[in-house]
Design an enzyme around this catalytic site. Structure first.
Site, PDB file in Angstrom:
ATOM      1  N   ASP A   1      11.370   6.550  -1.162  1.00 28.70           N
ATOM      2  CA  ASP A   1      12.656   6.247  -2.232  1.00 28.70           C
ATOM      3  C   ASP A   1      13.583   7.596  -2.227  1.00 28.70           C
ATOM      4  O   ASP A   1      14.083   7.663  -3.538  1.00 28.70           O
ATOM      5  CB  ASP A   1      12.179   5.647  -3.464  1.00 28.70           C
TER       6      ASP A   1
ATOM      7  N   GLY B   1      12.704  -0.174   1.698  1.00 33.53           N
ATOM      8  CA  GLY B   1      13.768  -0.815   0.933  1.00 33.53           C
ATOM      9  C   GLY B   1      14.886   0.420   1.070  1.00 33.53           C
ATOM     10  O   GLY B   1      14.528   1.258   0.552  1.00 33.53           O
ATOM     11  N   HIS B   2      15.833   0.041   1.829  1.00 34.86           N
ATOM     12  CA  HIS B   2      16.984   0.903   1.894  1.00 34.86           C
ATOM     13  C   HIS B   2      18.449   0.594   1.515  1.00 34.86           C
ATOM     14  O   HIS B   2      18.530  -0.804   1.641  1.00 34.86           O
ATOM     15  CB  HIS B   2      17.439   1.235   3.578  1.00 34.86           C
TER      16      HIS B   2
ATOM     17  N   GLN C   1       9.707   5.091   4.144  1.00 33.61           N
ATOM     18  CA  GLN C   1       8.614   5.660   3.002  1.00 33.61           C
ATOM     19  C   GLN C   1       8.760   7.357   3.023  1.00 33.61           C
ATOM     20  O   GLN C   1       9.970   7.791   3.135  1.00 33.61           O
ATOM     21  CB  GLN C   1       7.159   5.237   3.396  1.00 33.61           C
TER      22      GLN C   1
HETATM   23  P1  IMP Z   1       2.010  -0.614   1.291  1.00 37.34           P
HETATM   24  O1  IMP Z   1       2.969   0.337   2.225  1.00 37.34           O
HETATM   25  O2  IMP Z   1       2.529  -1.789   0.982  1.00 37.34           O
HETATM   26  O3  IMP Z   1       0.756  -0.836   2.001  1.00 37.34           O
HETATM   27  O4  IMP Z   1       1.933   0.246   0.061  1.00 37.34           O
HETATM   28  C1  IMP Z   1       1.044   1.614   0.153  1.00 37.34           C
HETATM   29  C2  IMP Z   1       1.642   2.673  -0.902  1.00 37.34           C
HETATM   30  O5  IMP Z   1       2.870   3.102  -0.339  1.00 37.34           O
HETATM   31  C3  IMP Z   1       2.045   1.884  -2.176  1.00 37.34           C
HETATM   32  O6  IMP Z   1       1.952   2.950  -3.337  1.00 37.34           O
HETATM   33  C4  IMP Z   1       3.391   1.679  -2.063  1.00 37.34           C
HETATM   34  O7  IMP Z   1       4.043   1.523  -3.409  1.00 37.34           O
HETATM   35  C5  IMP Z   1       3.899   2.734  -1.219  1.00 37.34           C
HETATM   36  N1  IMP Z   1       5.323   2.472  -0.414  1.00 37.34           N
HETATM   37  C6  IMP Z   1       5.216   1.540   0.412  1.00 37.34           C
HETATM   38  N2  IMP Z   1       6.370   1.550   0.962  1.00 37.34           N
HETATM   39  C7  IMP Z   1       7.235   2.193   0.066  1.00 37.34           C
HETATM   40  C8  IMP Z   1       8.695   2.608   0.172  1.00 37.34           C
HETATM   41  O8  IMP Z   1       9.412   2.153   1.054  1.00 37.34           O
HETATM   42  N3  IMP Z   1       9.095   3.548  -0.935  1.00 37.34           N
HETATM   43  C9  IMP Z   1       8.079   3.834  -1.879  1.00 37.34           C
HETATM   44  N4  IMP Z   1       6.873   3.677  -1.869  1.00 37.34           N
HETATM   45  C10 IMP Z   1       6.455   2.900  -0.778  1.00 37.34           C
END
Ligand code: IMP
Length: 425
Positions: A13, A40-41, A225
């Site tokens: 983010d 999310g972009h 991420q």
């Molecule tokens: P997952 O990717 O859904 O398996 O989530 C694993 C961890 O990564 C969690 O803490 C999510 O909140 C975090 N996470 C996954 N995608 C994002 C992103 O795009 N932005 C921020 N955190 C993310």
């Protein structure tokens, strides 16, 4: 520069979408190489706001080719919905190519993830519940994995599902006997339908990327991420399930690291984190709330309020070293404009010892007490600034400190959501 990469250096983010969008003009091909619809972009373009999750930002430009390469995990239903949303906003998507090597997210991955998170009891990872980790789990495990290319061999695909679905059901129902998994037949019907709709986009993107590099075309890698969520180098196990630092580009695309001319690390001027896991500079007070509200720090995908805190130079410089950045983009600097003073964590104190190394074990990170450098706030609206020399002295001092602690030059400063609200150095 022909090959540029944009990666997040914190816990995701970091507003990478804006930098990617800015650079998309200078590149012919944009490639997303990891993650899935967990990302999310937000891109503001032509007075409209687009929320992209799986689609690369290049999709908003007619002349740009967007690639979703092998390292991405694909939920075809989500992808088709996103394409439709973009179309309904009046954008005819540019050329899109999707890797036939990409692994596919099935309904049982979402159910399995819910079971695994529940099994962690009091300390869930706090995932986005999109089946990302469970799909990557099957990819690494191989036995239950299904790739996008398999969907275009319907007999083989049905046969694979006949083997895989009963086994997945057994595993998942061992955790939760009430878990509901569609049958292999139901899944194959649904997914063969999606496959038909995606057929025109699916190809060998690795061969395509190698070809365009040979032809000297310009390529932009769009990270998702952040480096601290990297499965190998992040705050394990509170991470995502792929290499979300710069390390993921090679495995996720087939393009070797030495082909990358410029690695841009994107950081927020402060820290945010969603989901579980330690975050040493997290603020639980009014300042934390102030940053959350000023920065609109709520998840693009899940809407969850983000945990907010001061800029953590220990964590972020580790992210910069892991990703091997050439320069940094400092985003959302304007969010700090109303504060009397601003703090930057320059070291941790762990078990009474001061260190600038980022701990490898979560228990040590959880014990880390931030050692802050306190700087005066600038207390001025900076959203209209367009040149470095026009920033208040205090804001420049803040940027200099970030640059010094990250040992990287600042090349972009963002002070608002619009493209124009960017100072490029
Ligand atoms: P997952 O990717 O859904 O398996 O989530 C694993 C961890 O990564 C969690 O803490 C999510 O909140 C975090 N996470 C996954 N995608 C994002 C992103 O795009 N932005 C921020 N955190 C993310």
């Amino acid at each position: 520069m022909s090959v540029t990469a944009v990666v997040g250096l914190q816990w995701g983010d970091e507003a990478k979408g804006k930098i990617v969008d800015l650079l998309t003009d200078q590149h012919e091909v944009v490639c997303r190489y990891l993650g899935g619809n967990n990302a999310g972009h937000t891109v503001m373009f032509g007075g409209k706001t687009y929320k992209l999750s799986l689609l690369p930002a290049g999709i908003l430009r007619p002349g740009v080719t967007s690639v979703i390469s092998n390292g991405v995990v694909i939920n075809p239903k989500a992808l088709l919905m996103e394409l439709n949303t973009v179309r309904s906003q009046g954008v005819e998507p540019g050329r899109l190519l999707i890797s036939d090597r990409a692994h596919v997210i099935f309904p049982y991955h979402l159910v399995e993830e819910a079971g695994l998170e529940k099994a962690r009891g009091e300390s869930p990872i706090g995932t986005t519940m999109r089946g990302i980790g469970t799909c990557y789990r099957d990819k690494i495990g191989r036995t239950h994995a299904i790739r996008l290319g398999d969907l275009y061999r319907p007999e083989l695909f049905r046969q694979r599902l006949e083997e895989v679905v009963p086994q997945k059901r057994l595993v998942i129902q061992a955790m939760d006997p009430t878990a509901d998994i569609p049958s292999a037949e139901e899944i194959s019907q649904e997914y063969l339908h999606y496959a038909e709709q995606l057929r025109e986009y699916v190809c060998d993107t690795t061969a395509y990327l190698h070809r365009i590099l040979k032809d000297g075309k310009s390529l932009l890698f769009e990270g998702a991420q952040g480096s601290l969520l990297d499965i190998d180098h992040g705050t394990f196990p509170y991470v995502t399930s792929s290499n979300s630092s710069g390390c993921g580009i090679h495995p996720g695309s087939g393009v070797p690291e030495r082909a990358i001319d410029r690695m841009i690390g994107v950081v927020k001027a402060y820290t945010t984190r969603v989901g579980g896991g330690p975050c040493p500079t997290e603020l639980f007070d009014e300042t934390g709330n102030h940053i959350r509200e000023e920065g609109h720090e709520y998840g693009t995908v899940t809407g969850r309020p983000r945990r907010c805190g001061w800029f953590d130079a220990v964590a972020t410089s580790y992210g910069a070293r892991i990703s091997g950045v050439d320069c940094i983009a400092v985003m959302l600097l304007d969010v700090l404009s109303k504060l009397d003073e601003v703090k930057i964590c320059e070291a941790y104190e762990i078990h009474g010892e001061r260190t600038t190394d980022f701990p490898s074990h979560l228990e040590d990170l959880a014990q880390a007490r931030p050692v802050y450098r306190t700087l005066p706030g600038w207390k001025k609206d900076i959203t209209g600034v367009r040149r470095l020399q026009d920033f208040p002295r205090e804001a420049r001092a803040y940027l200099d400190t970030v640059s010094e602690l990250l040992e990287s030059p600042v090349s972009f400063i963002s002070i608002g959501p619009d493209r124009e609200q960017t100072v490029i150095l």
